[in-house]
Design an enzyme around this catalytic site. Sequence first.
Site, PDB file in Angstrom:
ATOM      1  CB  CYS A  26      -5.099   2.239  15.564  1.00  0.00           C
ATOM      2  SG  CYS A  26      -4.361   0.772  16.670  1.00  0.00           S
ATOM      3  NE  ARG A  32      -3.092   0.237  -4.869  1.00  0.00           N
ATOM      4  CZ  ARG A  32      -4.484  -0.085  -4.600  1.00  0.00           C
ATOM      5  NH1 ARG A  32      -4.819  -1.099  -3.418  1.00  0.00           N
ATOM      6  NH2 ARG A  32      -5.549   0.596  -4.927  1.00  0.00           N
ATOM      7  CE1 TYR A  61      -4.385  -1.161  -0.111  1.00  0.00           C
ATOM      8  CE2 TYR A  61      -3.377  -3.069   0.931  1.00  0.00           C
ATOM      9  CZ  TYR A  61      -4.214  -2.333  -0.028  1.00  0.00           C
ATOM     10  OH  TYR A  61      -5.409  -3.292  -0.085  1.00  0.00           O
ATOM     11  CG  HIS A  83     -14.374   0.559  -2.276  1.00  0.00           C
ATOM     12  ND1 HIS A  83     -13.877  -0.211  -3.361  1.00  0.00           N
ATOM     13  CD2 HIS A  83     -15.393  -0.055  -1.787  1.00  0.00           C
ATOM     14  CE1 HIS A  83     -15.148  -0.772  -3.781  1.00  0.00           C
ATOM     15  NE2 HIS A  83     -15.991  -0.845  -2.623  1.00  0.00           N
ATOM     16  CD  GLN A 135     -16.705   1.193  -7.548  1.00  0.00           C
ATOM     17  OE1 GLN A 135     -16.570  -0.066  -7.443  1.00  0.00           O
ATOM     18  NE2 GLN A 135     -16.916   1.901  -8.604  1.00  0.00           N
TER      19      GLN A 135
HETATM   20  P1  OAD Z   1     -11.838  -2.483 -12.450  1.00  0.00           P
HETATM   21  O1  OAD Z   1     -10.648  -2.640 -12.700  1.00  0.00           O
HETATM   22  O2  OAD Z   1     -12.711  -3.432 -12.095  1.00  0.00           O
HETATM   23  O3  OAD Z   1     -12.645  -1.784 -13.739  1.00  0.00           O
HETATM   24  C1  OAD Z   1     -11.979  -0.737 -14.287  1.00  0.00           C
HETATM   25  C2  OAD Z   1     -13.021  -0.203 -15.545  1.00  0.00           C
HETATM   26  O4  OAD Z   1     -12.391   0.840 -15.963  1.00  0.00           O
HETATM   27  C3  OAD Z   1     -13.169  -1.185 -16.596  1.00  0.00           C
HETATM   28  O5  OAD Z   1     -14.518  -1.400 -16.645  1.00  0.00           O
HETATM   29  C4  OAD Z   1     -12.402  -0.542 -17.593  1.00  0.00           C
HETATM   30  O6  OAD Z   1     -12.935  -0.902 -18.949  1.00  0.00           O
HETATM   31  C5  OAD Z   1     -12.576   1.031 -17.668  1.00  0.00           C
HETATM   32  N1  OAD Z   1     -11.614   1.781 -17.754  1.00  0.00           N
HETATM   33  C6  OAD Z   1     -10.174   1.370 -18.349  1.00  0.00           C
HETATM   34  N2  OAD Z   1      -9.685   2.681 -18.622  1.00  0.00           N
HETATM   35  C7  OAD Z   1     -10.526   3.552 -18.766  1.00  0.00           C
HETATM   36  C8  OAD Z   1     -10.527   5.047 -19.188  1.00  0.00           C
HETATM   37  N3  OAD Z   1      -9.451   5.456 -19.626  1.00  0.00           N
HETATM   38  N4  OAD Z   1     -11.585   5.656 -19.161  1.00  0.00           N
HETATM   39  C9  OAD Z   1     -12.809   4.984 -18.635  1.00  0.00           C
HETATM   40  N5  OAD Z   1     -12.823   3.917 -18.057  1.00  0.00           N
HETATM   41  C10 OAD Z   1     -11.889   3.047 -18.109  1.00  0.00           C
HETATM   42  O7  OAD Z   1     -12.027  -1.148 -11.288  1.00  0.00           O
HETATM   43  P2  OAD Z   1     -13.250  -0.695 -10.324  1.00  0.00           P
HETATM   44  O8  OAD Z   1     -14.424  -1.113 -11.057  1.00  0.00           O
HETATM   45  O9  OAD Z   1     -12.888   0.524  -9.743  1.00  0.00           O
HETATM   46  O10 OAD Z   1     -11.829  -2.510  -4.381  1.00  0.00           O
HETATM   47  O11 OAD Z   1     -13.101  -1.904  -9.209  1.00  0.00           O
HETATM   48  C11 OAD Z   1     -14.111  -2.077  -8.307  1.00  0.00           C
HETATM   49  C12 OAD Z   1     -13.136  -2.375  -7.002  1.00  0.00           C
HETATM   50  O12 OAD Z   1     -12.584  -3.635  -7.188  1.00  0.00           O
HETATM   51  C13 OAD Z   1     -12.231  -1.490  -6.390  1.00  0.00           C
HETATM   52  O13 OAD Z   1     -12.621  -0.359  -5.858  1.00  0.00           O
HETATM   53  C14 OAD Z   1     -11.525  -2.233  -5.588  1.00  0.00           C
HETATM   54  C15 OAD Z   1     -11.284  -3.353  -6.579  1.00  0.00           C
HETATM   55  O14 OAD Z   1     -10.712  -4.824  -5.843  1.00  0.00           O
HETATM   56  C16 OAD Z   1     -11.192  -2.644  -3.069  1.00  0.00           C
HETATM   57  O15 OAD Z   1     -10.000  -2.729  -3.226  1.00  0.00           O
HETATM   58  C17 OAD Z   1     -12.153  -2.865  -2.052  1.00  0.00           C
END
Ligand code: OAD
Length: 259
Positions: free
Chosen positions: A129, A72, A69, A121, A103
């Site tokens: 802590c 990141r 982390y 998230h 998210q």
């Molecule tokens: P994902 O990695 O699952 O999805 C990313 C989305 O962004 C995909 O649908 C891509 O097609 C789209 N994408 C990629 N590049 C893009 C761009 N330039 N413009 C617009 N869209 C684009 O990410 P999340 O949906 O955010 O949770 O994932 C949800 C959660 O899963 C995260 O918050 C995290 C992860 O595990 C936790 O860590 C709790």
Amino acid sequence: MTDQGVREAADLLRRALRAVIFTGAGMSAESGVPTFRDALTGLWQQFDAQALATPQAFHDDPALVWGWYEWRRTAVARARPNAGHVAVAAIEARVPHAVVVTQNVDDLHERAGSVDPVHLHGSLFAPRCSACARPAWAADGLGEEPTDGRRVTPPSCGHCSAPIRPGVVWFGEALPEDALDTAVDAASSCDVLLTVGTSGLVYPAAEIPQVAARFGAAVIQVNPQETPLDAVTAVNLRGPATEVLPALVRAAWEADDRA
Ligand code: OAD
């Protein structure tokens, strides 16, 4: 993305009194922050979520998890908001009641000018802590070159000496109650929900656009790929956030500015 799609979406946004802008990792992809599930570059394609993003992982190997982390966090601290984040802040400023629900655990919405985005998230910049939950101090992350795979022993809590943990939601954990309540309230009373850059696969966050659609809002989606949210989407704008969102702002409000 078609011109007609942009015009339809712009009309919906211009007329909206209440809007929710719901974002995921794709929002920050063009700032150089990797998504989770994109082929090749997604974090969960390269790293084992169970070994890095669960309470058990932190219990078993806190230095591995904290180091990951920190990697990141330093990478995000060096990233800059992109034109999509700036366009989201512009939409927020134009729609009378607009809420950004993200998210993402980065702070790029804030740095682009969004006011109090709801972090479903958690945040990379809000460590706390692991035992008494008191907030801990977060360094700005700009001091060191980010490196993945480096083990870093987490600092100890000044109050109870337990290890400090990242302020993010891990798999198997509940979302922050206030954030979820605010998001559900906003989704159930908005005219338009704009979803940007999320795969719509992770629950309960993925419920938010569905709640909005169920309560009668028009859902606009910005994503280069198909997602399960297509099923509730009124206007689908296929393309990257940095192209589609500025085009949407221009189409919705530039005519007003010239008048
Ligand atoms: P994902 O990695 O699952 O999805 C990313 C989305 O962004 C995909 O649908 C891509 O097609 C789209 N994408 C990629 N590049 C893009 C761009 N330039 N413009 C617009 N869209 C684009 O990410 P999340 O949906 O955010 O949770 O994932 C949800 C959660 O899963 C995260 O918050 C995290 C992860 O595990 C936790 O860590 C709790």
